[in-house]
Write a protein that holds these residues in place. Structure first.
Motif, short mmCIF file in Angstrom:
data_model
loop_
_atom_site.label_atom_id
_atom_site.label_comp_id
_atom_site.label_asym_id
_atom_site.label_seq_id
_atom_site.Cartn_x
_atom_site.Cartn_y
_atom_site.Cartn_z
N MET A 166 0.83 -1.21 0.00
CA MET A 166 0.00 0.00 0.00
C MET A 166 0.87 1.26 0.00
O MET A 166 0.55 2.23 -0.66
N ALA A 167 1.96 1.22 0.75
CA ALA A 167 2.85 2.39 0.80
C ALA A 167 3.45 2.66 -0.56
O ALA A 167 3.56 3.80 -1.00
N GLY A 168 3.84 1.59 -1.27
CA GLY A 168 4.42 1.77 -2.60
C GLY A 168 3.36 2.09 -3.64
O GLY A 168 3.59 2.84 -4.57
N GLY A 169 2.16 1.52 -3.45
CA GLY A 169 1.11 1.64 -4.46
C GLY A 169 0.68 3.07 -4.71
O GLY A 169 0.42 3.45 -5.85
N GLN A 170 0.63 3.88 -3.65
CA GLN A 170 0.21 5.26 -3.80
C GLN A 170 1.12 6.01 -4.78
O GLN A 170 0.65 6.78 -5.63
N ILE A 171 2.43 5.77 -4.66
CA ILE A 171 3.37 6.48 -5.53
C ILE A 171 3.23 6.02 -6.97
O ILE A 171 3.24 6.81 -7.90
N ALA A 172 3.08 4.70 -7.13
CA ALA A 172 2.91 4.16 -8.47
C ALA A 172 1.66 4.75 -9.12
O ALA A 172 1.66 5.08 -10.30
N LYS A 173 0.62 4.91 -8.31
CA LYS A 173 -0.63 5.48 -8.83
C LYS A 173 -0.41 6.93 -9.26
O LYS A 173 -0.81 7.34 -10.34
N ASP A 174 0.26 7.71 -8.40
CA ASP A 174 0.51 9.12 -8.72
C ASP A 174 1.35 9.26 -9.99
O ASP A 174 1.19 10.20 -10.76
N LYS A 175 2.28 8.31 -10.17
CA LYS A 175 3.20 8.41 -11.30
C LYS A 175 2.71 7.66 -12.52
O LYS A 175 3.36 7.70 -13.57
N GLY A 176 1.62 6.89 -12.36
CA GLY A 176 1.08 6.18 -13.50
C GLY A 176 1.92 5.02 -13.99
O GLY A 176 2.06 4.81 -15.20
N VAL A 177 2.50 4.27 -13.05
CA VAL A 177 3.25 3.07 -13.44
C VAL A 177 2.54 1.87 -12.83
O VAL A 177 2.24 1.88 -11.64
N PRO A 178 2.23 0.83 -13.62
CA PRO A 178 1.49 -0.30 -13.06
C PRO A 178 2.36 -1.18 -12.15
O PRO A 178 3.56 -1.30 -12.36
N VAL A 179 1.72 -1.74 -11.14
CA VAL A 179 2.39 -2.66 -10.23
C VAL A 179 1.63 -3.97 -10.22
O VAL A 179 0.40 -3.97 -10.21
N ILE A 180 2.34 -5.07 -10.26
CA ILE A 180 1.69 -6.38 -10.14
C ILE A 180 2.12 -6.98 -8.81
O ILE A 180 3.30 -7.22 -8.57
#
Lengths: 436, 354
Positions: A166-180
């Motif tokens: 969850m901590a990493g997901g927020q940044i990925a969302k803001d930057k528009g990079v997908p996470v699996i």
């Protein structure tokens, strides 16, 4: 070189019998601390020591400085845009040190194995950039930020533990990079985050699977729950087991907590026993769970134990010994009954690469995140993060090592669960439960 | 030029330099670097507040993580929108009065700090009569109690599942601005008669008492101020990370800041600021040692945990050769810098003339 009076003073100083003197009379190169009777030799020695320590500390500073400079130098080379150079970068953030290191390491092994088998996509070489998140939330956020801004990765894989994801997901969302995600099972991870996907099923499904198993397969209507109340995983699973079990007409006769780090469960087990359950659901880490089952058997509680996917590690069998015989749990994968042809590929590769280890669910999930990322890139015909995200969202019946994966509108995997049981000191396949 | 005048000019110009640095930072730093700078500002706030009790008042308190968690949860719950709250509380229903409240950053942070301070009064009143190790154990226990309470109050904190989607409303201005404000306030407290009382208690409790200092009152004051700023620091951390859970605030989290304070120097604000920034940046810069390296013919595979080894080595060096930390109990002064760059004579003359 000293005056007579000064020599006298130095003599007195040497013999530690200096009377009250005007400090200003002393020669200037002798300094005495006002309140302590430090002898002359002592003082001289101290000066030597200080010189030495100064050299060491200078060395230490020089070392630190060199590292900083080298670090800045090391971090510099970064291509302009993700996917534009001749390699495609896939970032991995996993807890490789700290509390969750064991799970993180297993997952990473699976990802590296997949990278070895499929080193190329879209005609370019795939480079894995692995960063450790130290099982720490602030570090997890930093790690993802680093992967995106410094390494310019196309897609990110990870992480074991939902909190870190969850901590990493927020940044990925803001930057528009997908996470699996490989094994973060908390539903919150993908909620309200279009860029987070996962190849594992989530806690509600796992809890429901075990509840249905208890009612339909074991024919039981009275269950007890014992959970670790500080763990999101344990609490989540227990809650959804509770809901599914009571909905299907069962009755929860006891719902009891234990704390992280507890070693003695006799009090909790005693009150569970007096409630007279026919089955005990005990989701939690393999360590406390194995101890708990052991103590239950010693107390003469003979009812079967049910649990979750965390039990599937060798240490569970080692700790529990003969007492965990018959323990049944839900899992992502089984080595006994390969679900797809990809399962067989994974098993063969794993045995060749790590002959001493048993293939485990975390490695299989790590393996799946990697091949799913490659599959999405192939379908998108691009290594642009936005294109990969769109391709990932449309994943249907993807053939992975842990079964057929379809991602729903939240980005959660809809797939079959496996129920395994400990038989003769080994994890043995019991049955497959399909999602409704 | 007179020294006091020079000092004023230097202080004002460095203040504007800081503003210029923050203003221009996004032009030459990427988001990752800015994130690290934000984190360092928060760590500075937390280290300075911990130093107030542990370094300046001589109270060995280990309950910092507890106060931080109070601030973090309060700030998070007050900042989150109703929609995010409903999404988070999918397993247990949220306590109804809390659901509709959404405040701005400043009232949320102040509320977090105030709640932490109130808890500090409650916990400090009985425990501050203890000394040394006993105080450490009592405050450590308090931190754990807070965590267990947060884990179990499902309808307020969402229990072990944690909270997600805290709006990221802060930036460099907020974090560094609040950090500067906290340093300024703590500095002014330390230079006042309160600060002298704190230091007197640290140096010799009995002597301080016999000089007429109300030891308990001043200890409690230091403890509460420290908790207030810890709450604010925790709130800022929650906003930066956008997600929190109780496991994050285990007692080991306190050690992280204790380490920063010890490396910087127990009893030196400058030390806490320097080491807070240094350690946060270093931990990120050192990531390269965990990456696989190609040194010509030799290829070294990445070893996770290597930077912790280097961090420990640096810690060892500091403890061996700078027993009192980088700054000891010294503070930053323009005089020292002017002397070091070789203009000392100029100032000495000035002082002699006066």
């Amino acid at each position: 070189m000293y005056t007579k009076q000064q020599k006298e003073l130095i003599f007195l100083l040497k013999n530690d019998s200096l009377p009250y003197v005007e400090l200003s009379i002393l020669p200037k190169d002798i300094l005495i601390h006002k309140s302590t009777k430090m002898s002359f030799e002592h003082y001289q020695g101290g000066k030597e020591m200080r010189k030495q320590s100064k050299i060491f500390s200078l060395l230490a500073i020089a070392l630190a400085f060199a590292l900083v400079v080298a670090g800045c130098g090391g971090a510099k080379p970064a291509p302009a845009e993700p996917g534009s150079s001749d390699v495609i970068k896939i970032g991995i953030f996993e807890p490789l040190t700290g509390d969750n290191a064991a799970g993180g390491q297993m997952t990473l092994e699976g990802m590296e194995l997949a990278n070895k088998l499929y080193p190329e996509v879209l005609g370019k070489k795939v480079e894995l950039v692995v960063v450790d998140n130290k099982s720490d939330k602030a570090e997890a956020a930093n790690a993802v930020s680093r992967l995106i801004d410094n390494d310019k990765v196309s897609v990110i894989l990870g992480s074991y533990s939902s909190g870190l994801s969850m901590a990493g997901g927020q940044i990925a969302k803001d930057k528009g990079v997908p996470v699996i995600g490989c094994s973060p099972t908390n539903p919150l991870v993908t909620l309200d985050n279009d860029y987070y996907f996962r190849v594992c099923f989530i806690d509600p499904f796992q809890g429901a699977v075990m509840a249905n198993y208890a009612i339909n397969e074991l024919g039981i209507t009275k269950a007890a729950i014992i959970k670790e109340n500080g763990s999101d995983y344990s609490v989540g699973l227990a809650r959804f087991f509770y809901n599914a079990f009571t909905e299907a007409g069962g009755e929860i006769v006891a719902d009891i907590d234990y704390q992280k780090g507890d070693n003695d469960f006799t009090a909790q087990l005693g009150s569970i026993n007096s409630a007279g359950p026919e089955v005990i659901f005990a989701p939690g880490d393999f360590g406390p769970s194995a101890l708990l089952i052991k103590q239950a058997r010693e107390m003469g509680i003979e009812v079967p134990f049910l649990g979750g996917d965390t039990w599937e590690v060798g240490e569970f069998l080692e700790l529990g010994g003969a007492e965990v015989e018959g323990a049944t749990y839900s899992s992502h994968f089984t080595a006994d009954e390969p679900a797809t042809e990809m399962t067989q590929t994974f098993l063969d590769a794993f045995k060749a690469e790590y002959p001493e280890q048993n293939p485990n669910a975390f490695a299989a999930l790590g393996f799946d995140t990697y091949i799913l990322a490659l599959d999405a890139m192939t379908r998108a015909e691009s290594a642009e993060p936005a294109a990969i995200k769109d391709a990932l969202a449309q994943t249907t019946d993807f053939v992975g090592a842990t079964g057929l994966i379809t991602l729903d509108e939240n980005g959660d995997a809809t797939k079959s669960a496996v129920v395994n049981q400990v038989v003769d000191g080994a994890f043995t396949f019991k049955m497959i439960i399909e999602p409704k | 030029m007179e020294y006091s005048k020079l000092k004023k000019i230097l202080t004002i110009s460095s203040f504007f330099l800081l503003i210029a640095l923050i203003y221009f930072a996004p032009n030459f730093l990427n988001d990752y670097a800015i994130r690290i700078l934000n984190l360092s500002a928060i760590y500075v706030i937390l280290a300075v507040s911990l130093n107030l009790t542990n370094g300046f008042t001589g109270l060995f308190s280990l309950g910092h993580a507890g106060f931080m968690s109070i601030g973090a949860y309060t700030t998070a719950l007050l900042l989150m929108t109703e929609k995010t709250k409903i999404m988070n509380f999918y397993m247990y229903d949220i306590w109804p009065p809390l659901q509709g409240i959404t405040l701005h950053l400043i009232p949320s942070l102040l509320m977090g700090g105030t709640l932490a301070a109130i808890f500090a009064v409650v916990i400090g009143a009985p425990t501050l009569k203890l000394r040394g190790d006993y105080l450490a154990i009592a405050t450590l226990g308090f931190g754990e109690i807070i965590r267990v309470i947060f884990t179990n109050s499902h309808s307020i904190t969402n229990g072990a599942l944690g909270l997600k989607g805290i709006p990221g409303v802060t930036n460099l201005w907020w974090n560094w601005g609040i950090a500067a404000l906290v340093i300024l306030i703590v500095k002014n407290i330390l230079d006042s008669s309160y600060g002298f009382a704190f230091k007197a208690i640290r140096d010799d409790e009995i002597a301080a008492e016999s000089m007429g200092i109300n030891i308990f009152k001043y200890k409690l004051m230091s403890f509460v101020i420290s908790a207030f700023f810890a709450g604010i620091g925790g709130g800022l951390l929650a906003v930066l990370l956008s997600t929190i859970d109780p496991i994050m605030f285990r007692f080991v989290f306190t050690y992280q800041f204790l380490m920063i304070v010890v490396i910087g120097g127990l009893g030196s604000l400058t030390g806490s600021v320097i080491s807070g920034i240094f350690i946060t940046i270093m931990m990120e810069v050192l990531r390269f040692v965990e990456q696989p390296m190609n040194l010509g013919p030799i290829a070294i595979p990445g070893i996770p945990g290597m930077r912790m080894v280097i961090y420990s080595l640096i810690l060892l060096f500091v403890i061996l050769f700078y027993q009192k930390g980088i700054m000891g109990t010294n503070e930053f002064s323009w005089k020292w810098i002017i002397k070091k760059i070789g203009l000392g004579k100029f100032i000495k003359k000035e002082a002699a003339e006066q």
